[in-house]
Design a protein around this motif. Structure first.
Motif, PDB file in Angstrom:
ATOM      1  N   SER A 109      -0.667 -17.008 -31.610  1.00  0.00           N
ATOM      2  CA  SER A 109      -1.580 -15.744 -32.250  1.00  0.00           C
ATOM      3  C   SER A 109      -2.365 -16.220 -33.639  1.00  0.00           C
ATOM      4  N   LEU A 110      -3.358 -15.425 -33.853  1.00  0.00           N
ATOM      5  CA  LEU A 110      -4.044 -15.747 -34.991  1.00  0.00           C
ATOM      6  C   LEU A 110      -3.326 -15.933 -36.396  1.00  0.00           C
ATOM      7  N   ASP A 111      -2.180 -15.073 -36.386  1.00  0.00           N
ATOM      8  CA  ASP A 111      -1.377 -15.542 -37.675  1.00  0.00           C
ATOM      9  C   ASP A 111      -0.385 -16.617 -37.458  1.00  0.00           C
ATOM     10  N   GLY A 112      -0.386 -17.263 -36.368  1.00  0.00           N
ATOM     11  CA  GLY A 112       0.519 -18.484 -36.219  1.00  0.00           C
ATOM     12  C   GLY A 112       1.686 -18.001 -35.496  1.00  0.00           C
ATOM     13  N   HIS A 113       1.975 -17.028 -35.102  1.00  0.00           N
ATOM     14  CA  HIS A 113       3.215 -16.664 -34.142  1.00  0.00           C
ATOM     15  C   HIS A 113       3.093 -17.283 -32.773  1.00  0.00           C
ATOM     16  N   LEU A 114       4.129 -17.612 -32.277  1.00  0.00           N
ATOM     17  CA  LEU A 114       4.013 -18.041 -30.913  1.00  0.00           C
ATOM     18  C   LEU A 114       4.144 -16.856 -29.868  1.00  0.00           C
ATOM     19  N   GLN A 115       3.534 -16.758 -28.917  1.00  0.00           N
ATOM     20  CA  GLN A 115       3.453 -15.858 -27.909  1.00  0.00           C
ATOM     21  C   GLN A 115       4.056 -16.328 -26.542  1.00  0.00           C
ATOM     22  N   PRO A 116       4.809 -15.529 -25.763  1.00  0.00           N
ATOM     23  CA  PRO A 116       5.287 -16.157 -24.583  1.00  0.00           C
ATOM     24  C   PRO A 116       4.474 -16.765 -23.555  1.00  0.00           C
ATOM     25  N   VAL A 117       4.883 -17.431 -22.481  1.00  0.00           N
ATOM     26  CA  VAL A 117       4.048 -18.301 -21.635  1.00  0.00           C
ATOM     27  C   VAL A 117       5.011 -17.991 -20.374  1.00  0.00           C
ATOM     28  N   ARG A 118       4.030 -18.057 -18.999  1.00  0.00           N
ATOM     29  CA  ARG A 118       4.620 -18.192 -17.810  1.00  0.00           C
ATOM     30  C   ARG A 118       5.199 -19.347 -17.517  1.00  0.00           C
ATOM     31  N   GLY A 119       6.196 -19.475 -16.690  1.00  0.00           N
ATOM     32  CA  GLY A 119       6.807 -20.681 -16.102  1.00  0.00           C
ATOM     33  C   GLY A 119       7.639 -21.596 -17.130  1.00  0.00           C
ATOM     34  N   ALA A 120       8.282 -20.967 -17.985  1.00  0.00           N
ATOM     35  CA  ALA A 120       9.163 -21.693 -18.954  1.00  0.00           C
ATOM     36  C   ALA A 120      10.285 -22.516 -18.097  1.00  0.00           C
ATOM     37  N   LEU A 121      10.722 -21.577 -17.167  1.00  0.00           N
ATOM     38  CA  LEU A 121      12.127 -22.329 -16.462  1.00  0.00           C
ATOM     39  C   LEU A 121      11.759 -23.570 -15.711  1.00  0.00           C
ATOM     40  N   PRO A 122      10.666 -23.445 -14.817  1.00  0.00           N
ATOM     41  CA  PRO A 122      10.201 -24.972 -14.033  1.00  0.00           C
ATOM     42  C   PRO A 122       9.821 -25.826 -14.914  1.00  0.00           C
ATOM     43  N   ILE A 123       9.110 -25.363 -16.105  1.00  0.00           N
ATOM     44  CA  ILE A 123       8.553 -26.296 -17.215  1.00  0.00           C
ATOM     45  C   ILE A 123      10.049 -27.245 -17.785  1.00  0.00           C
ATOM     46  N   ALA A 124      11.093 -26.411 -18.053  1.00  0.00           N
ATOM     47  CA  ALA A 124      12.157 -26.734 -18.404  1.00  0.00           C
ATOM     48  C   ALA A 124      12.784 -27.900 -17.724  1.00  0.00           C
ATOM     49  N   ILE A 125      12.893 -27.367 -16.413  1.00  0.00           N
ATOM     50  CA  ILE A 125      13.287 -28.244 -15.269  1.00  0.00           C
ATOM     51  C   ILE A 125      12.466 -29.737 -15.230  1.00  0.00           C
ATOM     52  N   ARG A 126      11.347 -29.620 -15.586  1.00  0.00           N
ATOM     53  CA  ARG A 126      10.298 -30.551 -15.442  1.00  0.00           C
ATOM     54  C   ARG A 126      10.677 -31.424 -16.558  1.00  0.00           C
ATOM     55  N   ALA A 127      10.869 -31.250 -17.750  1.00  0.00           N
ATOM     56  CA  ALA A 127      11.070 -31.839 -18.975  1.00  0.00           C
ATOM     57  C   ALA A 127      12.559 -32.579 -18.959  1.00  0.00           C
ATOM     58  N   ARG A 128      13.439 -31.992 -18.201  1.00  0.00           N
ATOM     59  CA  ARG A 128      14.839 -32.667 -18.066  1.00  0.00           C
ATOM     60  C   ARG A 128      14.552 -33.842 -17.078  1.00  0.00           C
TER      61      ARG A 128
END
Length: 515
Positions: A109-128
């Motif tokens: 966000s413009l104030d620096g807060h993080l906003q949710p994204v799609r696909g966090a689970l498959p990304i986590a599987i890939r990171a592992r």
């Protein structure tokens, strides 16, 4: 100075690790390469504002950012965080010690807060899989990403939190979720129960048979007869999801952005009921982005099509291939993705345009031609893929008020699970075959071959009731399921007889005889 951070590109259920390379030189321009879409290109303005609102300034340098591999299209806003951290690291505001150990995703966000994204689970599987030590995601995505074990997953609120952590602040701790405990606690919690339905015992029996064998089913009856009410309670009698099925289902919903932020794993089978105005793209999936459609969101669950004849015929024809192959391939000009879509199709419809054809309590105002045209909205090939045709009548109020609550879903479910266990043992040596509805013709001859008396009954039924040849295999599959419910090793004549009763729409005289 060259700095590298790491994130991921999601294409369907396939995830590719993306290396964000930041290089600085003399100048005043920002260059972004690597086949980025508009949302990624706009990240510069978001990053600049977020940095300014958190006490940092965009370096007055010529910045080149490359997203590698450059031949894979990068979509969405999840690249904001790795780009911002890369720029800060290249300007010595973030140390490089931890950058190669963590994958970063998040919109700023413009104030620096993080906003949710799609696909966090498959990304986590890939990171592992890529042996990263951890993954940093927005706080809203933490529960789905933390499902993956052997990976430190950190949920961050702001850009400043990420900077502090990467600079060595050890006050931040990874999130740990007891996935199995939460999964099994939620498995048997259903708001809807078969005990709510009074009467309709024959329809409940048909639904139990469908659930036990994974068969597709269609209910035909007048308005107010309870078709939707019964269909919505079908998930309560289906076998519970396994952890593997749950993980696969959760990934699809994660990619689609349909996952509840308080959910780690989907613990109950999906029930999708799209409106009859749904488009072909909405049902099959794939817009300008590779998004799953309703057939994939119903994977491992139920796809309920209420008022089937009101759907566009071309839209319904899309179901033919997914019902057969249990997967769907979506091809567009700039991508090709494949999603699993193994679901039970449950449909309901009225018998005629006015809805009261064959109803003893109401007079039908439709002509035979209107009824014929109404039923012809459903093509033969689609109807061929529906194993059970169930006719239903409204329960009169005089009887409805006197009836006791019906048998609870738990009782139906026990019988269904018992039958499914028999099928799992039967098909243990066959890949991708888990229930009777998935049997091939060769498997039918091996596991559902009728005896001479049953074969003669089937021959007479096909001749006298004008059943089509395509009904033969469907009857045997359903009969095999009925036998499993009774614990019978062989398919017997009573099983064949009940299965024949579930093929009403195949009868040549159906539209002329009344229900």
């Amino acid at each position: 100075m060259l700095v590298k951070t790491f994130c991921a590109a999601v294409n369907g259920l396939e995830v590719t690790t993306v290396t964000v390379e930041i290089s600085m030189a003399r100048g005043m321009q920002f260059h972004l390469t690597g086949l980025a879409d508009t949302a990624v290109k706009e990240s510069y303005d978001r990053i600049k504002a977020a940095m300014a609102n958190n006490g940092f300034k965009m370096p007055k340098m010529d910045i080149t950012a490359n997203l590698s591999p450059a031949d894979i299209k990068k979509e969405g806003s999840s690249y904001d965080l790795p780009l911002a951290i890369g720029i800060l690291a290249a300007s010595d505001k973030v140390t490089n010690d931890r950058l190669d150990k963590y994958m970063l995703v998040g919109e700023l966000s413009l104030d620096g807060h993080l906003q949710p994204v799609r696909g966090a689970l498959p990304i986590a599987i890939r990171a592992r899989a890529e042996k990263f030590k951890g993954l940093i995601v927005p706080q809203q995505n933490i529960r789905e990403a933390a499902v993956v074990n052997q990976l430190d997953v950190y949920g961050m609120e702001t850009l400043l939190d990420v900077i502090k952590f990467l600079n060595g602040d050890d006050s931040y701790q990874p999130t740990v979720i007891d996935t199995r405990k939460e999964f099994y606690e939620q498995q048997n919690k259903y708001e809807l129960d078969f005990s709510d339905v009074r009467g309709q015992e024959s329809v409940k029996r048909a639904l139990e048979v469908a659930a036990a064998g994974g068969h597709n089913l269609i209910m035909i009856g007048p308005p107010g007869s309870g078709k939707s009410m019964l269909a919505k309670r079908l998930p309560s009698i289906l076998p519970p999801l396994s952890l593997a099925e749950s993980l696969e289902t959760t990934q699809i919903h994660s990619v689609a952005g349909k996952l509840d932020r308080n959910t780690s794993l989907i613990s109950q089978r999906p029930f999708r009921a799209p409106h009859h105005t749904i488009s072909q793209v909405g049902l099959a999936g794939g817009t300008t982005k590779a998004m799953p459609g309703e057939v994939s969101l119903a994977h491992n669950g139920v796809l309920f099509l209420d008022e089937l004849t009101e759907f566009n015929r071309a839209t319904l024809e899309i179901l033919r291939q997914p019902l057969e192959d249990r997967k769907i391939t979506i091809t567009r000009a700039n991508y090709t993705v494949e999603y699993p879509c193994s679901f039970m199709l449950v449909a309901s419809m009225n018998p005629c345009p006015c809805g009261y054809y064959g109803d003893p309590l109401h007079k039908c105002t439709c002509t035979p031609g209107q009824i014929s045209r109404y039923l012809s909205k459903i093509s033969g090939p689609l109807l061929d893929r529906i194993d059970i045709h169930c006719e239903i009548q409204a329960v009169p109020f005089a009887q409805l008020s006197k009836m006791q609550p019906g048998e609870p879903s738990t009782s139906h479910r026990e019988r269904v699970i018992k039958a499914r266990l028999i099928q799992e043992e039967r098909f243990k040596d066959y890949k991708n075959v888990h229930c009777n509805a998935q049997m091939t013709e060769r498997m039918l001859h091996k596991f559902a071959e009728p005896d001479d008396a049953s074969l003669e009954m089937l021959r007479l039924a096909m001749e006298k009731l004008s059943l089509s040849a395509r009904a033969y295999s469907r009857i045997l599959k359903v009969a095999r399921t009925i036998a499993d419910l009774e614990g019978s090793e062989k398919v017997q004549s009573q099983h064949i007889a009940e299965a024949i009763g579930y093929r009403n729409l195949d009868r040549g005289d159906w539209a002329e005889r009344g229900i």
